[in-house]
Design an enzyme around this catalytic site. Structure first.
Site, mmCIF file in Angstrom:
data_model
loop_
_atom_site.group_PDB
_atom_site.id
_atom_site.type_symbol
_atom_site.label_atom_id
_atom_site.label_comp_id
_atom_site.label_asym_id
_atom_site.label_seq_id
_atom_site.Cartn_x
_atom_site.Cartn_y
_atom_site.Cartn_z
ATOM 1 C CB CYS A 133 -0.935 -0.017 1.213
ATOM 2 S SG CYS A 133 -1.959 1.459 1.318
ATOM 3 C CB CYS A 136 -0.719 2.630 3.990
ATOM 4 S SG CYS A 136 -2.136 1.855 3.240
ATOM 5 C CG ASP A 137 3.091 1.400 4.408
ATOM 6 O OD1 ASP A 137 2.609 1.902 5.441
ATOM 7 O OD2 ASP A 137 2.908 0.225 4.083
#
Ligand code: NAP
Length: 312
Positions: A133, A136-137
């Protein structure tokens, strides 16, 4: 006993919840470990009708949830891992043994990202460099090289998103052309920060002395030549597996694990009052809007079925 239980809070589940709630069915919506589903891990959604400037995936899902709640949908956390549809009271059992009962069920459990299953992947999962992701990261990887694996829309989207942070994005694909939609593929091909490594598979992710990702070993499938590509982030975007395991043996699945609805319908199963919707039942389109459409169909089918048969 509930009139209707909806499993999943992605586009399909929440659209089903909006329709079921507006039909006064007082739906109970069970959400698992990824509330909002896959779109919450997407950056801008540019192809959902009604948002000419695009909308952030998380925001879109939050709005759908508010819309369902406004009409009375109730939400509870539960990860269902067993079902019993052998009697008219449909039973859903969660991982702690808690039982839910309903007359009608809509399964909209979505799909989860696939992994490569190569050495180093598990060991460096999460904070040590490996992720599925970028939204997300991605921000953890500023001014360092990152790899994205895959050639579809997800890989294109992840690669483009990561150009905001990384010093270089290396896109590794096992063939020499992308399967992503033309607009996404063109953006990737044109982007000066994205280096493409074609015809190559990843064989191992290598750690540095602290156990963080430092490089990936790739093999060119045409020449068999191996090389090491330095990277600090390693993003896997190679498609998804449908979340249908608890229904094996109860509902019909194809060889890849997707639900197979009854012929003549996208959402009806062979079990009366039980419907499927979204990515868990759609191997072909897998779009937010098609999932929403299936959620709508499933809720309308459930409403009609409840009106006709449930009290007999
Ligand atoms: P996908 O279209 O199935 O693409 C998966 C990619 O990963 C393919 O390029 C495939 O290679 C590669 N791959 C699969 N297994 C692999 C393995 N073991 N090792 C190396 N490479 C592997 O999946 P997706 O990109 O997640 O897209 C899924 C659906 O969602 C599509 O319909 C897509 O259009 C949609 N989507 C849309 C958007 C958007 O519109 N913004 C964003 C994301 C996803 P091959 O090409 O060789 O098969």
């Amino acid at each position: 006993m509930e009139k209707i239980i909806i499993l999943g809070t992605g586009c399909a589940g929440l659209t089903a919840a909006i329709y079921a709630a507006r039909a006064n069915l007082n739906p109970l919506v069970l959400e698992g470990s990824q509330p909002g589903g896959q779109l919450t891990t997407t950056s801008d959604v540019e192809n959902f009708p009604g948002w000419p400037e695009g909308i952030n995936g998380f925001e879109l899902m939050d709005k759908l949830r508010q819309q369902a709640a406004r009409f009375g949908a109730r939400f509870e956390y539960a990860r269902i891992d067993k079902v019993d549809f052998s009697s008219p009271t449909r039973k859903l059992i969660d991982e702690s043994g808690r039982e839910f009962e309903a007359q009608s069920v809509i399964v909209a459990t979505g799909a989860s990202p696939k992994v490569l299953s190569i050495p180093g992947e598990k060991e460096m999962w999460g904070g040590k460099g490996v992720s599925t992701c970028a939204t997300c990261d991605g921000a953890f990887y500023r001014d360092v090289p990152v790899v994205v694996v895959g050639g579809g829309d997800s890989a294109a989207e992840e690669a483009l998103f990561l150009t905001r942070f990384a010093s270089e994005v290396i896109l590794i694909h096992r063939r020499d052309e992308l399967r992503a939609s033309r607009i996404m593929a063109e953006r990737v091909m044109k982007h000066p920060k994205i280096r493409k490594v074609w015809d190559s598979v990843c064989e191992e992710i290598l750690p540095d002395e602290q156990g963080n990702t430092r490089a990936v070993v790739v093999k060119n499938v045409k020449t068999d030549e191996q090389s090491e590509i330095p990277c600090v982030g390693f993003f896997i975007a190679i498609g998804h597996t449908p979340n249908t395991a608890p229904f094996e043996g109860t509902l019909n699945l194809n060889d890849k694990g997707y639900f197979v609805p009854e012929s003549g319908s996208q959402v009806r199963t062979h079990v009366p009052g039980v419907y499927v919707a979204g990515d868990c039942a759609d191997e072909h389109y897998r779009q937010a809007i098609t999932a929403a459409g299936m959620g709508c169909q499933a809720a309308i089918e459930a409403e009609r079925w409840l009106a006709e048969f449930a009290d007999e």
